[in-house]
Design an enzyme around this catalytic site. Sequence first.
Site, PDB file in Angstrom:
ATOM      1  N   ARG A 191       0.823  -1.224   0.000  1.00 39.82           N
ATOM      2  CA  ARG A 191       0.000   0.000   0.000  1.00 39.82           C
ATOM      3  C   ARG A 191       0.853   1.268   0.000  1.00 39.82           C
ATOM      4  NH1 ARG A 191      -2.166  -3.552  -1.205  1.00 39.82           N
ATOM      5  NH2 ARG A 191      -3.894  -4.663  -0.267  1.00 39.82           N
ATOM      6  N   SER A 193     -10.167  -0.692   3.937  1.00 37.11           N
ATOM      7  CA  SER A 193      -9.410  -0.992   5.151  1.00 37.11           C
ATOM      8  C   SER A 193      -8.832   0.274   5.755  1.00 37.11           C
ATOM      9  CB  SER A 193      -8.259  -1.945   4.826  1.00 37.11           C
ATOM     10  OG  SER A 193      -8.779  -3.155   4.343  1.00 37.11           O
ATOM     11  N   GLU A 250      -4.052   2.957   6.663  1.00 33.96           N
ATOM     12  CA  GLU A 250      -3.953   2.771   5.212  1.00 33.96           C
ATOM     13  C   GLU A 250      -4.697   3.916   4.510  1.00 33.96           C
ATOM     14  OE1 GLU A 250      -4.772  -1.149   3.634  1.00 33.96           O
ATOM     15  OE2 GLU A 250      -5.736  -0.291   1.873  1.00 33.96           O
TER      16      GLU A 250
HETATM   17  C1  LIG Z   1     -15.471  -0.477  -0.212  1.00 34.47           C
HETATM   18  C2  LIG Z   1     -14.001  -0.307  -0.444  1.00 34.47           C
HETATM   19  C3  LIG Z   1     -13.182  -1.392  -0.643  1.00 34.47           C
HETATM   20  C4  LIG Z   1     -11.817  -1.239  -0.853  1.00 34.47           C
HETATM   21  N1  LIG Z   1     -11.048  -2.356  -1.041  1.00 34.47           N
HETATM   22  C5  LIG Z   1      -9.736  -2.213  -1.279  1.00 34.47           C
HETATM   23  C6  LIG Z   1      -8.908  -3.365  -1.512  1.00 34.47           C
HETATM   24  O1  LIG Z   1      -9.368  -4.491  -1.518  1.00 34.47           O
HETATM   25  N2  LIG Z   1      -7.592  -3.179  -1.726  1.00 34.47           N
HETATM   26  C7  LIG Z   1      -7.034  -1.939  -1.742  1.00 34.47           C
HETATM   27  O2  LIG Z   1      -5.829  -1.839  -1.952  1.00 34.47           O
HETATM   28  N3  LIG Z   1      -7.774  -0.833  -1.522  1.00 34.47           N
HETATM   29  C8  LIG Z   1      -9.105  -0.950  -1.289  1.00 34.47           C
HETATM   30  N4  LIG Z   1      -9.864   0.164  -1.071  1.00 34.47           N
HETATM   31  C9  LIG Z   1      -9.212   1.488  -1.009  1.00 34.47           C
HETATM   32  C10 LIG Z   1      -9.123   2.252  -2.345  1.00 34.47           C
HETATM   33  O3  LIG Z   1     -10.181   1.882  -3.212  1.00 34.47           O
HETATM   34  C11 LIG Z   1      -7.786   2.040  -3.037  1.00 34.47           C
HETATM   35  O4  LIG Z   1      -6.730   2.526  -2.241  1.00 34.47           O
HETATM   36  C12 LIG Z   1      -7.735   2.766  -4.402  1.00 34.47           C
HETATM   37  O5  LIG Z   1      -6.568   2.391  -5.072  1.00 34.47           O
HETATM   38  C13 LIG Z   1      -7.760   4.288  -4.255  1.00 34.47           C
HETATM   39  O6  LIG Z   1      -7.992   4.848  -5.512  1.00 34.47           O
HETATM   40  P1  LIG Z   1      -8.704   6.264  -5.668  1.00 34.47           P
HETATM   41  O7  LIG Z   1      -8.695   6.608  -7.092  1.00 34.47           O
HETATM   42  O8  LIG Z   1     -10.023   6.252  -5.003  1.00 34.47           O
HETATM   43  O9  LIG Z   1      -7.706   7.194  -4.865  1.00 34.47           O
HETATM   44  P2  LIG Z   1      -8.025   8.400  -3.882  1.00 34.47           P
HETATM   45  O10 LIG Z   1      -8.705   7.893  -2.663  1.00 34.47           O
HETATM   46  O11 LIG Z   1      -8.677   9.502  -4.619  1.00 34.47           O
HETATM   47  O12 LIG Z   1      -6.537   8.809  -3.498  1.00 34.47           O
HETATM   48  C14 LIG Z   1      -5.715   7.909  -2.770  1.00 34.47           C
HETATM   49  C15 LIG Z   1      -4.283   8.407  -2.842  1.00 34.47           C
HETATM   50  O13 LIG Z   1      -3.813   8.304  -4.181  1.00 34.47           O
HETATM   51  C16 LIG Z   1      -3.487   9.593  -4.696  1.00 34.47           C
HETATM   52  N5  LIG Z   1      -3.928   9.633  -6.096  1.00 34.47           N
HETATM   53  C17 LIG Z   1      -5.175   9.439  -6.596  1.00 34.47           C
HETATM   54  N6  LIG Z   1      -5.156   9.527  -7.940  1.00 34.47           N
HETATM   55  C18 LIG Z   1      -3.872   9.772  -8.292  1.00 34.47           C
HETATM   56  C19 LIG Z   1      -3.203   9.982  -9.519  1.00 34.47           C
HETATM   57  N7  LIG Z   1      -3.824   9.970 -10.701  1.00 34.47           N
HETATM   58  N8  LIG Z   1      -1.877  10.215  -9.481  1.00 34.47           N
HETATM   59  C20 LIG Z   1      -1.201  10.261  -8.310  1.00 34.47           C
HETATM   60  N9  LIG Z   1      -1.764  10.085  -7.121  1.00 34.47           N
HETATM   61  C21 LIG Z   1      -3.099   9.839  -7.108  1.00 34.47           C
HETATM   62  C22 LIG Z   1      -4.198  10.583  -3.809  1.00 34.47           C
HETATM   63  O14 LIG Z   1      -3.539  11.826  -3.791  1.00 34.47           O
HETATM   64  C23 LIG Z   1      -4.136   9.871  -2.475  1.00 34.47           C
HETATM   65  O15 LIG Z   1      -2.871  10.037  -1.877  1.00 34.47           O
HETATM   66  C24 LIG Z   1     -11.249   0.041  -0.858  1.00 34.47           C
HETATM   67  C25 LIG Z   1     -12.074   1.158  -0.674  1.00 34.47           C
HETATM   68  C26 LIG Z   1     -13.434   1.000  -0.470  1.00 34.47           C
HETATM   69  C27 LIG Z   1     -14.300   2.212  -0.274  1.00 34.47           C
END
Ligand SMILES: Cc1cc2nc3c(=O)[nH]c(=O)nc-3n(C[C@H](O)[C@H](O)[C@H](O)COP(=O)(O)OP(=O)(O)OC[C@H]3O[C@@H](n4cnc5c(N)ncnc54)[C@H](O)[C@@H]3O)c2cc1C
Length: 314
Positions: free
Chosen positions: A176, A225, A295
């Site tokens: 992560r 998480s 996380e």
């Molecule tokens: C119901 C649920 C289940 C989930 N299950 C999992 C799982 O099984 N495994 C897991 O790993 N995660 C899980 N997650 C967490 C999340 O979905 C992941 O971490 C996902 O990769 C985040 O992507 P995001 O686009 O929503 O990022 P955001 O939440 O918008 O941002 C997260 C981080 O990434 C950065 N970021 C976003 N986009 C970019 C970009 N284009 N370039 C650079 N930095 C960027 C942001 O600045 C921030 O630091 C879950 C979340 C939910 C709500």
Amino acid sequence: VTGALGRTLAAALRGRVESDRPLAPLTTYRLGGTAWLFVEPADMADLRSLAEVLTAERVPVLVLGRGSNLVVSDRGWPGVVIRLGSSFASIRGAPEGLVAGAAAPLPTVANWAARRALEGLEFLVAIPGSVGGAVRMNAGAHDAAVAQHLESATVMDVAGAEVKRRAVDDLALGYRRSAVTSREIVVDATFALPRGEADQIRARMDAYRRHRSETQPGAAQNAGSVFKNPPGDAAGRLVEAAGLKGRGIGGARVATLHANFFIASNGATAQDVYDLVRAVRARVKEAFGVELEPEISFAGEFEDRDRELEPSSR
Ligand SMILES: Cc1cc2nc3c(=O)[nH]c(=O)nc-3n(C[C@H](O)[C@H](O)[C@H](O)COP(=O)(O)OP(=O)(O)OC[C@H]3O[C@@H](n4cnc5c(N)ncnc54)[C@H](O)[C@@H]3O)c2cc1C
């Protein structure tokens, strides 16, 4: 838009530039305040122009994906929020896999690959994030993670506008985490994927989706998480063993279905989630001597204060 920087950006870009844009609807927690400036570049040229303007500014920048790993402060973000829109969400085939734009939703990528019998990204089917967020976080599930299949990513520096194609080794993906900093934007990602059996790929995706709905409160307001699993253990197990399932602070509560998910209800504040994370960490430390590392990330200002955990309502 208001303010000098807002007007400069509005003049320089074709994409959306807004002042005081509410961020809650753009996150899965649906909490938090507004972005001082919110920018959605129309395309790569726009993104470069944005970075060129920001190079000369000392303003905090937040890159927002689908907001599924983020808690935005009730006071909002005191700077520029950059969100890549639909023009960064395309997916196309590559000689040995696919190239996905940073804004592409992970389940869409999983389905795109499955339709072409490309194997390896099934685990993304139930993660509600974007490709950019998944690269930054090295998202993973079911013993798989982005690191295993990522070949390279195009990354832009928001203060300098330098665009580089970086190989997976250079991105230093770990549990992560990655070498992508908060001043860098992932623009697209190339995944190397072997050909598999379409039926088996589908079956795995169905199983993952089913497993989710049975074990995690996916539909509720949450960001997945809360804590990383400590070596050799599960954060949810520790939180549950400390007797904290169902306990809460304000409108935030430890899920009864899975103790590593904290659910927000109507009326919750981002500070409630922050306080709950802090209180649960302290209890787990006290009970087991383990320091859980969050996380989820918190964006903007939060206050460190000690609030009592409320009893479980059920
Ligand atoms: C119901 C649920 C289940 C989930 N299950 C999992 C799982 O099984 N495994 C897991 O790993 N995660 C899980 N997650 C967490 C999340 O979905 C992941 O971490 C996902 O990769 C985040 O992507 P995001 O686009 O929503 O990022 P955001 O939440 O918008 O941002 C997260 C981080 O990434 C950065 N970021 C976003 N986009 C970019 C970009 N284009 N370039 C650079 N930095 C960027 C942001 O600045 C921030 O630091 C879950 C979340 C939910 C709500």
